[in-house]
Write an enzyme that holds these catalytic residues in place. Structure first.
Site, mmCIF file in Angstrom:
data_model
loop_
_atom_site.group_PDB
_atom_site.id
_atom_site.type_symbol
_atom_site.label_atom_id
_atom_site.label_comp_id
_atom_site.label_asym_id
_atom_site.label_seq_id
_atom_site.Cartn_x
_atom_site.Cartn_y
_atom_site.Cartn_z
ATOM 1 N N HIS A 192 -36.589 36.697 -29.108
ATOM 2 C CA HIS A 192 -36.784 35.191 -30.048
ATOM 3 C C HIS A 192 -36.310 33.983 -29.472
ATOM 4 O O HIS A 192 -36.583 33.057 -29.688
ATOM 5 C CB HIS A 192 -36.880 35.619 -31.493
ATOM 6 C CG HIS A 192 -37.850 36.527 -32.210
ATOM 7 N ND1 HIS A 192 -38.010 37.543 -31.782
ATOM 8 C CD2 HIS A 192 -38.671 35.959 -33.256
ATOM 9 C CE1 HIS A 192 -38.955 38.165 -32.565
ATOM 10 N NE2 HIS A 192 -39.696 36.980 -33.089
ATOM 11 N N ASP A 203 -43.215 43.979 -29.644
ATOM 12 C CA ASP A 203 -42.077 43.223 -30.027
ATOM 13 C C ASP A 203 -42.132 43.249 -31.835
ATOM 14 O O ASP A 203 -43.330 43.546 -32.091
ATOM 15 C CB ASP A 203 -41.946 41.903 -29.795
ATOM 16 C CG ASP A 203 -40.259 41.162 -30.125
ATOM 17 O OD1 ASP A 203 -39.491 41.970 -30.511
ATOM 18 O OD2 ASP A 203 -40.447 39.968 -30.485
ATOM 19 N N SER A 204 -41.324 42.833 -32.395
ATOM 20 C CA SER A 204 -41.359 42.952 -33.826
ATOM 21 C C SER A 204 -42.079 41.669 -34.139
ATOM 22 O O SER A 204 -42.502 41.378 -35.383
ATOM 23 C CB SER A 204 -40.092 42.614 -34.742
ATOM 24 O OG SER A 204 -39.514 41.754 -33.959
ATOM 25 N N GLU A 249 -33.417 35.169 -35.960
ATOM 26 C CA GLU A 249 -34.772 36.060 -35.455
ATOM 27 C C GLU A 249 -35.694 35.555 -36.329
ATOM 28 O O GLU A 249 -36.531 34.954 -36.133
ATOM 29 C CB GLU A 249 -34.642 37.543 -35.244
ATOM 30 C CG GLU A 249 -35.769 38.030 -34.637
ATOM 31 C CD GLU A 249 -36.673 38.504 -35.679
ATOM 32 O OE1 GLU A 249 -37.953 38.674 -35.276
ATOM 33 O OE2 GLU A 249 -36.183 38.661 -36.745
ATOM 34 N N CYS A 271 -38.363 43.889 -26.697
ATOM 35 C CA CYS A 271 -37.544 43.696 -27.843
ATOM 36 C C CYS A 271 -36.064 44.243 -27.420
ATOM 37 O O CYS A 271 -35.898 45.458 -27.142
ATOM 38 C CB CYS A 271 -38.114 44.104 -29.106
ATOM 39 S SG CYS A 271 -36.881 44.435 -30.405
ATOM 40 N N CYS A 276 -31.882 38.458 -27.528
ATOM 41 C CA CYS A 276 -33.033 38.810 -28.396
ATOM 42 C C CYS A 276 -34.216 38.053 -27.853
ATOM 43 O O CYS A 276 -34.179 36.767 -27.350
ATOM 44 C CB CYS A 276 -32.638 38.071 -29.915
ATOM 45 S SG CYS A 276 -34.175 38.166 -30.899
HETATM 46 N N1 DGL Z 1 -37.265 39.868 -30.300
HETATM 47 C C1 DGL Z 1 -36.448 41.132 -30.966
HETATM 48 C C2 DGL Z 1 -35.241 41.316 -30.151
HETATM 49 O O1 DGL Z 1 -35.459 41.139 -28.837
HETATM 50 C C3 DGL Z 1 -36.165 40.770 -32.327
HETATM 51 C C4 DGL Z 1 -35.874 42.074 -33.186
HETATM 52 C C5 DGL Z 1 -36.019 41.756 -34.796
HETATM 53 O O2 DGL Z 1 -37.079 41.768 -35.369
HETATM 54 O O3 DGL Z 1 -34.912 41.536 -35.443
HETATM 55 O O4 DGL Z 1 -34.330 41.992 -30.483
#
Ligand code: DGL
Length: 259
Positions: A183, A10-11, A147, A73, A181
């Protein structure tokens, strides 16, 4: 049968909400979690950038012999899953907004999808909606900055933004909210408080865990020996370790990595 790990990326810390669910359903499996924090937020990146980052991360995880990849993500899944599948043979499970269960759950015919701005405008989301929600009104709520504020645990900012976004959901009149998302499940209680008790909240974590289990069963690829889980971040490993330890409720020690 393989004792190799399942890789996730993920990010940032959001993907831990997916790891949590998979681990609950598959406690004997081992995991390698990759947080691309130096490139956060993914929600502000182009398709090309997301494909390039996802490719480099997948290469890194395959270098650690993962047997299955989970794109933990929504944003990276919407923009890069087809690309990754065209490049790698390893089974890949993505996370996308849970439109179908939301449509089944709504009584008013109105659902809201809370997601990143990139997911909100993605053609992937458009096709999910046209496949499953033709007769349902859908609010595509790109939650700008939410996020990032969760990633950096900015409590005051989270509260302010959630006030704005939950207000929009109430005005729209949705009775089901999709957390699109990874997060957002981390602040689920706050979202619940914001929208009120009569609105159902759905995320994709459990469905992803079921899919992973199904694929391992189909290949008879369950682990028999649990290895030490590993965590990597392109950001600050100490900060990541602190947040991840708090979220997962056990000690996490992450290592710094460059991709
Ligand atoms: N957890 C990511 C998602 O599900 C976040 C992406 C982001 O960094 O904006 O979209």
């Amino acid at each position: 049968m393989s004792n190799n790990s399942i890789g996730l990326f993920d990010s940032g810390v959001g993907g831990l909400s997916v790891l949590r669910e998979i681990r609950k359903s598959l406690p004997k499996e081992s995991f390698i979690f990759f947080a691309d924090q130096s490139h956060n937020p993914y929600g502000a990146k182009s398709e090309k950038q997301l494909q390039d980052l996802s490719y480099r991360i997948t290469k890194f995880l395959l270098g650690h012999n993962i047997k299955l990849l989970v794109i933990a993500c929504n944003t990276a899944t919407c923009y890069a899953i087809d690309y990754l599948r065209s490049k790698f043979k390893t089974p890949i499970v993505g996370v996308v907004p849970a439109i179908r269960p939301a449509v089944t759950g709504t009584k008013k015919g109105k659902i809201a999808v809370m997601c990143t701005p990139a997911t909100a405008k993605s053609s992937y989301l458009t096709s999910l909606i046209s496949d499953y929600a033709t007769f349902t009104s859908v609010l595509r709520l790109g939650c700008k900055n939410l996020e990032e504020s969760i990633e950096y645990l900015e409590g005051g900012k989270i509260t302010k933004l959630l006030d704005i976004y939950t207000d929009k959901i109430k005005k729209f009149g949705a009775d089901v909210v999709v957390l699109g998302c990874t997060h957002f499940p981390l602040v689920r209680d706050d979202i619940e408080k914001g929208v009120g008790p009569h609105i159902k909240i759905i995320d994709s974590g459990k469905a992803v865990a079921r899919r992973v289990k199904f694929l391992l069963a189909a290949e008879d690829d369950f682990s028999t020996k649990k290895l030490q889980d590993q965590y990597f971040t392109t950001g600050d490993p100490q900060k990541f370790s602190e947040v991840a330890s708090a979220l997962l409720k056990h000690k996490v020690v992450a290592r710094k990595v460059f991709i």
